[in-house]
Design a protein around this motif. Structure first.
Motif, PDB file in Angstrom:
ATOM      1  N   THR A 123       1.797   2.748  -5.478  1.00 18.95           N
ATOM      2  CA  THR A 123       2.656   2.752  -4.262  1.00 18.95           C
ATOM      3  C   THR A 123       3.691   1.722  -4.707  1.00 18.95           C
ATOM      4  O   THR A 123       4.433   1.661  -3.466  1.00 18.95           O
ATOM      5  N   TRP A 183       0.912  -1.477  -0.149  1.00 16.44           N
ATOM      6  CA  TRP A 183       0.165  -0.011   0.010  1.00 16.44           C
ATOM      7  C   TRP A 183       0.638   0.693  -0.267  1.00 16.44           C
ATOM      8  O   TRP A 183       0.212   2.193   0.204  1.00 16.44           O
ATOM      9  N   PHE A 205      -8.825   1.997   6.731  1.00 16.52           N
ATOM     10  CA  PHE A 205      -7.909   2.401   5.985  1.00 16.52           C
ATOM     11  C   PHE A 205      -7.511   4.117   6.896  1.00 16.52           C
ATOM     12  O   PHE A 205      -8.826   4.207   7.494  1.00 16.52           O
ATOM     13  N   HIS A 238      -8.239  -3.127  -3.163  1.00 14.58           N
ATOM     14  CA  HIS A 238      -6.887  -3.112  -3.625  1.00 14.58           C
ATOM     15  C   HIS A 238      -6.282  -1.655  -3.566  1.00 14.58           C
ATOM     16  O   HIS A 238      -6.195  -0.860  -4.089  1.00 14.58           O
ATOM     17  N   PRO A 239      -4.492  -2.041  -3.291  1.00  8.53           N
ATOM     18  CA  PRO A 239      -3.676  -1.003  -3.823  1.00  8.53           C
ATOM     19  C   PRO A 239      -3.801  -1.102  -5.057  1.00  8.53           C
ATOM     20  O   PRO A 239      -3.084  -1.984  -5.690  1.00  8.53           O
ATOM     21  N   ASN A 294      -1.169  -4.722   5.597  1.00 11.85           N
ATOM     22  CA  ASN A 294      -1.081  -4.965   4.034  1.00 11.85           C
ATOM     23  C   ASN A 294      -2.565  -5.026   3.682  1.00 11.85           C
ATOM     24  O   ASN A 294      -2.878  -4.783   2.854  1.00 11.85           O
TER      25      ASN A 294
END
Lengths: 61, 470
Positions: free
Chosen positions: B466, B146, B422, B460-461, B187
């Motif tokens: 990232t 991330w 987050f 999802h990143p 994560n």
């Protein structure tokens, strides 16, 4: 529990020689501190958590 | 169809089994993604693309021939590099084991292969699953999917980064003081430390015999339950293995949490340590979701974190030094500084310290498990903060140990890391669900209910933002 008699922890001299006295001093302090913090209030009948069962020692097939 | 790299393992297996997707297509897609992005994340230590593609072709042939296939047939997975795979290196991310080639599969590797899994590679770890993140080893440390400037958790750091990055849907890690749940937390993943003895440790380089657990990291609850079902089971060659019957952990489906009684340990993050405001809010919001879905939550109090942490450290470091004793003296210079610093106190504990700690452990476990006479599960914090900058040594020293995972290595209870959203900077937060011994299904049931009520595991990143190198 009074653990003053056991308060100081020691490192084998072979390890001190290998890692150097500075690292050893820090590690001894950490070990002494953790040992002093450990809750030792165990009744006499409390056995260690991982006492092995006889089956663990038998021959494997 | 979902992009191939975000397919869940069970979805991919279903598509492969029904010939809507080939294992070769999937494996190629994941290898391409790894090639494109892993230079920024360093998740993998060893990759064997040709071998993986060959295995994928064989998997596709088996489908064509209508052979009997396993639950993850044709689906790639990866292993923390302290877990053996026959003829692959197992380096423990250490100079000491740089040339070590495993002779056999670990039990868990064998079980994943038997279920049809394709071994894609071996993953970065903290040195011997203890020291890290380290910049003085032959390989760089893994980075957070991330945000590559951030710590990905450890010690199963590559496992966390790889699954979050969409490199593999399942990775295995190990957990002795929280090392599956930490990278899961940082994560945004599910990470399960099952009951001690549930999963074999044979073929896994030990850190601490009586505290080591092997566990899966996945992006969803369903995949985690599937992976645990595959790797669990009695192994007579692991002295700690339990012969308690392994259920199908996926059978939580649709049960919900209505009427479940869940204990909440708040003093871990409100008194013993003070979590960040965002983490505290995140936890309160997560608990509110469980309550809104019909669970009955009640605050409970157990021992302070420091009691569990002290017990864990004395056992862990004493057992670790029994393993490293010879090398510590003879190969000192080959250790990274972080591992050496963390390991050395173990050489100074005495025999009475160790025996008292393992006696204390039995008492703590017995005390803790009394809760499960009244409660179906317990929830609490995972990390006190989100990930810290990986190259900031002062931050590492300050935040590394601020967590509430070690209690459950001490007691041996199942503990599942579950993403809860987050922080303001876009870094993942996490809670833990703890259940009675051998009741992992309950943890999955609660996690699935929470997952269904939120969107966190669907996020999802964006690796272009990232994971790319500056």
């Amino acid at each position: 529990m009074d653990i003053k008699n056991f308060a100081k922890r020691y490192m084998p001299k072979e390890v001190i020689e290998a890692v150097g006295s500075d690292r050893a001093e820090v590690a001894i302090k950490m070990a002494s501190s953790a040992a002093a913090r450990l809750d030792r209030n165990n009744e006499f009948f409390y056995e260690p958590a991982h006492v092995y069962h006889p089956g663990n020692w038998s021959a494997k097939k | 169809m979902t992009e191939l790299h975000w397919l869940e393992a069970h979805e991919a297996a279903e598509l492969i089994a029904t010939k809507q997707l080939t294992s070769l297509e999937l494996t190629k897609a994941l290898l391409d993604r790894i090639e494109k992005y892993d230079t920024g994340l360093n998740a993998f230590l060893t990759l064997r693309p040709d071998e993986a593609l060959e295995d994928a072709k064989k998997a596709d042939e088996a489908v064509q021939k209508r052979e009997k296939i396993g639950a993850i047939h044709g689906v790639p997975f990866a292993l923390k590099d302290i877990i053996d795979a026959a003829d692959w290196p197992t380096t423990a991310h250490s100079r000491l084991f740089a040339d070590n080639i495993a002779k056999n599969d670990a039990e868990v590797t064998m079980r994943l292969k038997r279920a049809g899994g394709i071994l894609l590679g071996k993953l970065s770890t903290h040195e011997f699953a203890l020291g890290g993140p380290s910049f003085d080893l032959p390989w760089p440390p893994a980075r957070n999917a991330w945000g590559r400037d951030y710590f990905p958790g450890g010690s199963s750091s590559g496992s966390g980064a790889a699954v979050a990055a969409g490199f593999v849907p399942i990775a295995l890690g190990t957990d002795t003081g929280g090392s599956v749940r930490n990278p899961a937390s940082m994560n945004g993943l599910l990470g399960m430390k099952a009951t001690y003895g549930r999963v074999s440790r044979r073929g896994v380089i030990p850190l601490s015999f009586s505290l080591d657990h092997v566990g899966p990291l996945t992006r969803t609850v369903r995949d985690n339950a599937l992976a645990l079902s595959i790797i669990s089971g009695f192994d007579e060659q692991d002295p700690g293995s339990s012969n308690v019957v392994t259920p199908n952990f996926s059978k939580y489906s649709g049960s919900g949490v209505k009427g479940l009684k869940i204990g909440v340990i708040k003093h871990f993050y409100q008194e013993d340590m003070i979590a960040s405001n965002e983490m505290s809010s995140g936890l309160e919001n997560a608990f509110a979701v469980l309550a809104d879905n019909g669970a009955v939550l009640e605050e409970i109090k157990t021992r302070p974190l420091i009691d569990f942490a002290t017990c864990n450290r004395i056992i862990l470091l004493s057992e670790a030094c029994a393993i490293h004793e010879k090398w510590l003296v003879e190969r000192t210079d080959e250790y990274g500084e972080s591992l050496l610093t963390r390991l050395l106190p173990g050489t100074a504990f005495n025999a009475v310290d160790y025996v008292q700690a393992v006696r204390t452990r039995a008492r703590y476990a017995a005390e803790f498990n009394e809760f499960f006479k009244e409660f179906d599960a317990i929830v609490t914090v995972n990390n006190m903060e989100v990930a810290f900058p990986i190259e900031d040594q002062a931050a590492c020293d300050k935040y590394y140990s601020r967590q509430a995972r070690t209690p459950f290595n001490v007691t041996g209870n199942p503990a599942l890391a579950v993403p809860i959203g987050f922080d303001g900077g876009g870094l993942p937060m996490s809670m833990q669900i703890i259940t009675n011994q051998f009741d992992e299904t309950m943890a999955y049931r609660i996690a699935a209910s929470y997952e269904a009520a939120t969107n966190w595991t669907k996020m999802h990143p964006d690796l272009d933002k990232t994971a790319t190198l500056p």
